[in-house]
Design a protein around this motif. Sequence first.
Motif, PDB file in Angstrom:
ATOM      1  N   GLU A   1       0.838  -1.205   0.000  1.00  0.00           N
ATOM      2  CA  GLU A   1       0.000   0.000   0.000  1.00  0.00           C
ATOM      3  C   GLU A   1       0.878   1.263   0.000  1.00  0.00           C
ATOM      4  OE1 GLU A   1      -2.306   0.774   3.529  1.00  0.00           O
ATOM      5  OE2 GLU A   1      -4.086   1.192   2.326  1.00  0.00           O
ATOM      6  N   LEU A   2       1.922   1.225   0.819  1.00  0.00           N
ATOM      7  CA  LEU A   2       2.814   2.386   0.896  1.00  0.00           C
ATOM      8  C   LEU A   2       3.664   2.510  -0.369  1.00  0.00           C
ATOM      9  CD1 LEU A   2       3.897   4.757   2.544  1.00  0.00           C
ATOM     10  CD2 LEU A   2       5.523   3.213   3.611  1.00  0.00           C
ATOM     11  N   ILE A   3       4.219   1.371  -0.823  1.00  0.00           N
ATOM     12  CA  ILE A   3       5.067   1.402  -2.027  1.00  0.00           C
ATOM     13  C   ILE A   3       4.276   1.935  -3.222  1.00  0.00           C
ATOM     14  CG2 ILE A   3       6.437   0.006  -3.632  1.00  0.00           C
ATOM     15  CD1 ILE A   3       7.131  -1.819  -1.284  1.00  0.00           C
ATOM     16  N   ALA A   4       3.016   1.481  -3.346  1.00  0.00           N
ATOM     17  CA  ALA A   4       2.182   1.944  -4.464  1.00  0.00           C
ATOM     18  C   ALA A   4       1.917   3.447  -4.368  1.00  0.00           C
ATOM     19  CB  ALA A   4       0.859   1.176  -4.494  1.00  0.00           C
ATOM     20  N   SER A   5       1.944   3.985  -3.153  1.00  0.00           N
ATOM     21  CA  SER A   5       1.752   5.432  -2.997  1.00  0.00           C
ATOM     22  C   SER A   5       3.008   6.209  -3.389  1.00  0.00           C
ATOM     23  CB  SER A   5       1.404   5.790  -1.545  1.00  0.00           C
ATOM     24  OG  SER A   5       0.520   4.866  -0.995  1.00  0.00           O
TER      25      SER A   5
ATOM     26  N   PRO B   1      -1.727  15.664  -9.678  1.00  0.00           N
ATOM     27  CA  PRO B   1      -3.000  15.045 -10.052  1.00  0.00           C
ATOM     28  C   PRO B   1      -2.819  13.693 -10.752  1.00  0.00           C
ATOM     29  CG  PRO B   1      -2.571  17.028 -11.350  1.00  0.00           C
ATOM     30  CD  PRO B   1      -1.568  17.002 -10.255  1.00  0.00           C
ATOM     31  N   ILE B   2      -1.786  13.551 -11.585  1.00  0.00           N
ATOM     32  CA  ILE B   2      -1.548  12.265 -12.255  1.00  0.00           C
ATOM     33  C   ILE B   2      -1.068  11.238 -11.230  1.00  0.00           C
ATOM     34  CG2 ILE B   2      -0.243  11.052 -14.047  1.00  0.00           C
ATOM     35  CD1 ILE B   2      -0.136  13.544 -15.669  1.00  0.00           C
ATOM     36  N   ALA B   3      -0.166  11.660 -10.343  1.00  0.00           N
ATOM     37  CA  ALA B   3       0.360  10.735  -9.328  1.00  0.00           C
ATOM     38  C   ALA B   3      -0.765  10.158  -8.481  1.00  0.00           C
ATOM     39  CB  ALA B   3       1.367  11.461  -8.438  1.00  0.00           C
ATOM     40  N   MET B   4      -1.736  11.009  -8.120  1.00  0.00           N
ATOM     41  CA  MET B   4      -2.826  10.541  -7.276  1.00  0.00           C
ATOM     42  C   MET B   4      -3.679   9.503  -7.991  1.00  0.00           C
ATOM     43  SD  MET B   4      -3.816  14.130  -5.480  1.00  0.00           S
ATOM     44  CE  MET B   4      -5.034  13.550  -4.323  1.00  0.00           C
ATOM     45  N   SER B   5      -3.937   9.722  -9.284  1.00  0.00           N
ATOM     46  CA  SER B   5      -4.775   8.742  -9.978  1.00  0.00           C
ATOM     47  C   SER B   5      -3.998   7.448 -10.232  1.00  0.00           C
ATOM     48  CB  SER B   5      -5.386   9.311 -11.259  1.00  0.00           C
ATOM     49  OG  SER B   5      -4.393   9.753 -12.126  1.00  0.00           O
ATOM     50  N   ILE B   6      -2.670   7.545 -10.421  1.00  0.00           N
ATOM     51  CA  ILE B   6      -1.873   6.308 -10.582  1.00  0.00           C
ATOM     52  C   ILE B   6      -1.888   5.531  -9.260  1.00  0.00           C
ATOM     53  CG2 ILE B   6       0.437   5.354 -10.973  1.00  0.00           C
ATOM     54  CD1 ILE B   6       1.031   7.696 -12.824  1.00  0.00           C
ATOM     55  N   ALA B   7      -1.644   6.238  -8.142  1.00  0.00           N
ATOM     56  CA  ALA B   7      -1.608   5.575  -6.831  1.00  0.00           C
ATOM     57  C   ALA B   7      -2.941   4.911  -6.523  1.00  0.00           C
ATOM     58  CB  ALA B   7      -1.259   6.589  -5.745  1.00  0.00           C
TER      59      ALA B   7
ATOM     60  N   GLY C   1      -3.630   0.652  -5.864  1.00  0.00           N
ATOM     61  CA  GLY C   1      -3.869   0.266  -4.476  1.00  0.00           C
ATOM     62  C   GLY C   1      -3.067   1.063  -3.468  1.00  0.00           C
ATOM     63  N   GLY C   2      -2.580   2.239  -3.853  1.00  0.00           N
ATOM     64  CA  GLY C   2      -1.885   3.108  -2.912  1.00  0.00           C
ATOM     65  C   GLY C   2      -2.858   4.080  -2.259  1.00  0.00           C
ATOM     66  N   ILE C   3      -2.305   5.003  -1.463  1.00  0.00           N
ATOM     67  CA  ILE C   3      -3.119   6.006  -0.785  1.00  0.00           C
ATOM     68  C   ILE C   3      -2.863   7.351  -1.469  1.00  0.00           C
ATOM     69  CG2 ILE C   3      -3.586   7.130   1.431  1.00  0.00           C
ATOM     70  CD1 ILE C   3      -2.206   4.585   2.698  1.00  0.00           C
ATOM     71  N   PRO C   4      -3.874   7.896  -2.203  1.00  0.00           N
ATOM     72  CA  PRO C   4      -3.663   9.139  -2.942  1.00  0.00           C
ATOM     73  C   PRO C   4      -3.133  10.276  -2.070  1.00  0.00           C
ATOM     74  CG  PRO C   4      -5.744   8.147  -3.563  1.00  0.00           C
ATOM     75  CD  PRO C   4      -5.215   7.323  -2.429  1.00  0.00           C
ATOM     76  N   ALA C   5      -3.584  10.359  -0.815  1.00  0.00           N
ATOM     77  CA  ALA C   5      -3.131  11.452   0.051  1.00  0.00           C
ATOM     78  C   ALA C   5      -1.627  11.385   0.286  1.00  0.00           C
ATOM     79  CB  ALA C   5      -3.872  11.409   1.384  1.00  0.00           C
ATOM     80  N   ILE C   6      -1.098  10.169   0.499  1.00  0.00           N
ATOM     81  CA  ILE C   6       0.353  10.022   0.676  1.00  0.00           C
ATOM     82  C   ILE C   6       1.057  10.428  -0.612  1.00  0.00           C
ATOM     83  CG2 ILE C   6       2.254   8.380   1.052  1.00  0.00           C
ATOM     84  CD1 ILE C   6       0.610   6.912   2.999  1.00  0.00           C
TER      85      ILE C   6
ATOM     86  N   VAL D   1      -5.647  16.470   2.508  1.00  0.00           N
ATOM     87  CA  VAL D   1      -5.998  16.465   3.930  1.00  0.00           C
ATOM     88  C   VAL D   1      -6.201  15.023   4.423  1.00  0.00           C
ATOM     89  CG1 VAL D   1      -7.689  17.298   5.643  1.00  0.00           C
ATOM     90  CG2 VAL D   1      -6.963  18.791   3.791  1.00  0.00           C
ATOM     91  N   GLY D   2      -6.504  14.112   3.500  1.00  0.00           N
ATOM     92  CA  GLY D   2      -6.648  12.693   3.840  1.00  0.00           C
ATOM     93  C   GLY D   2      -5.391  12.093   4.452  1.00  0.00           C
ATOM     94  N   ILE D   3      -4.287  12.825   4.397  1.00  0.00           N
ATOM     95  CA  ILE D   3      -3.044  12.361   4.998  1.00  0.00           C
ATOM     96  C   ILE D   3      -3.242  12.118   6.507  1.00  0.00           C
ATOM     97  CG2 ILE D   3      -2.016  14.606   5.591  1.00  0.00           C
ATOM     98  CD1 ILE D   3       0.069  12.130   3.762  1.00  0.00           C
ATOM     99  N   ILE D   4      -4.217  12.803   7.132  1.00  0.00           N
ATOM    100  CA  ILE D   4      -4.434  12.600   8.574  1.00  0.00           C
ATOM    101  C   ILE D   4      -4.857  11.159   8.871  1.00  0.00           C
ATOM    102  CG2 ILE D   4      -4.888  14.998   9.271  1.00  0.00           C
ATOM    103  CD1 ILE D   4      -7.854  14.483   8.987  1.00  0.00           C
ATOM    104  N   ASN D   5      -5.432  10.485   7.855  1.00  0.00           N
ATOM    105  CA  ASN D   5      -5.804   9.079   8.061  1.00  0.00           C
ATOM    106  C   ASN D   5      -4.631   8.142   7.823  1.00  0.00           C
ATOM    107  OD1 ASN D   5      -8.428   9.652   8.718  1.00  0.00           O
ATOM    108  ND2 ASN D   5      -9.164   9.474   6.607  1.00  0.00           N
ATOM    109  N   ALA D   6      -3.515   8.667   7.314  1.00  0.00           N
ATOM    110  CA  ALA D   6      -2.374   7.818   6.957  1.00  0.00           C
ATOM    111  C   ALA D   6      -1.172   8.095   7.846  1.00  0.00           C
ATOM    112  CB  ALA D   6      -2.022   8.030   5.488  1.00  0.00           C
TER     113      ALA D   6
END
Lengths: 230, 134
Positions: A121-125, A134-140, A144-149, B78-83
Amino acid sequence: MHTLLTSEIFILTLVTGIYLAALWLYRKTKLSILHPLLVSIPVLALFLRVFDIPFETFEAGSRMINFLLGPTVVALGYLLYEQRDHLKANGISIIISVFIGSIIGIVSVILIARWFGADHELIASLEPKSVTTPIAMSIAERTGGIPAIAAVVVIVVGIFGGIVGPFILDHLGIKSRIARGLALGSAAHGLGTARAMELGAIEGAISGLAIGLMGIITAILVPIIEMIFF
Amino acid sequence: MHYSLQVNMLLGIFIILLFYALGELFSWLMGGFIPGSVLGMVLLFVSLCLKLVKADIVRPVARFLTDNMGLFFLPAGVGIINAMDILSQYWQAVLTACAVSTLAVIITVACIQERLEKKKAAAANNMTTTKNKN
């Protein structure tokens, strides 16, 4: 009171207002660590905590702003079009360089993060870290990554690359203005481009071109490299 | 005049949305392999190059979106607060991987691009010298 705080109009106004204030601070101080996002994310997070607003409520209220991410990626196609002359003149070498750079970027992140024992999950982020947010978030999100990270990591990478990039290029003795702009844009997206513009007009234009190419090529390579490694 | 400007703006918005939708359609046909927005970007670029879409029509909207993109990823950021748990556990991994990888990308792209340009210049030089001999 609480229903007003969680209403869509209040959240939209709050998010836009805080962003504008952070942008003003950034332009006033010209400090790259005070990137508007690195300031406004903690401020908003604090606000949610103080007024006890659940993230899900905030997420629902700010959906309209979040939606604009997709159209923004599409609009990058226009910025790429503006640089088409540079692409025509040096297209093959530029695409080869960005292609290999993208592979190196993705594979090195996977190997190092894995060595530290990070989960998928972290590596995919982290995989799309060199690509515009914006592209990075949609790829993540796809892998299966976390877009916020992904969003925060991309910005930190951009600041880092923008600061150290020119020093490394000087140290390596890179003379070509195309190579310098391309390296900054591929590694540090918009923040690298801002730095490349300070180096010169050609560097800036090529760097802008690199943002779009790196985005497209990384979007294609990430799922392929994922299949090999996971 | 004012009226036609407004119509143009709306047309630009429509074109961006249309390419986004087309991108999502192609993405779905490919089984979600590449994000629809990225495919929409490629389709818009190609259509502009082929003059299927006038650059003047999308320019104001495209500029507005790309100039202000920082705002658009703020809500998700802001979703980073969940991570925070995962980040505080692996912060060394994140920092090391990103720093090393960023340096690697800068060095690779710059060196390969410079070498390819030198090769191209050398080839062009060879061409002119052989021409001169003839």
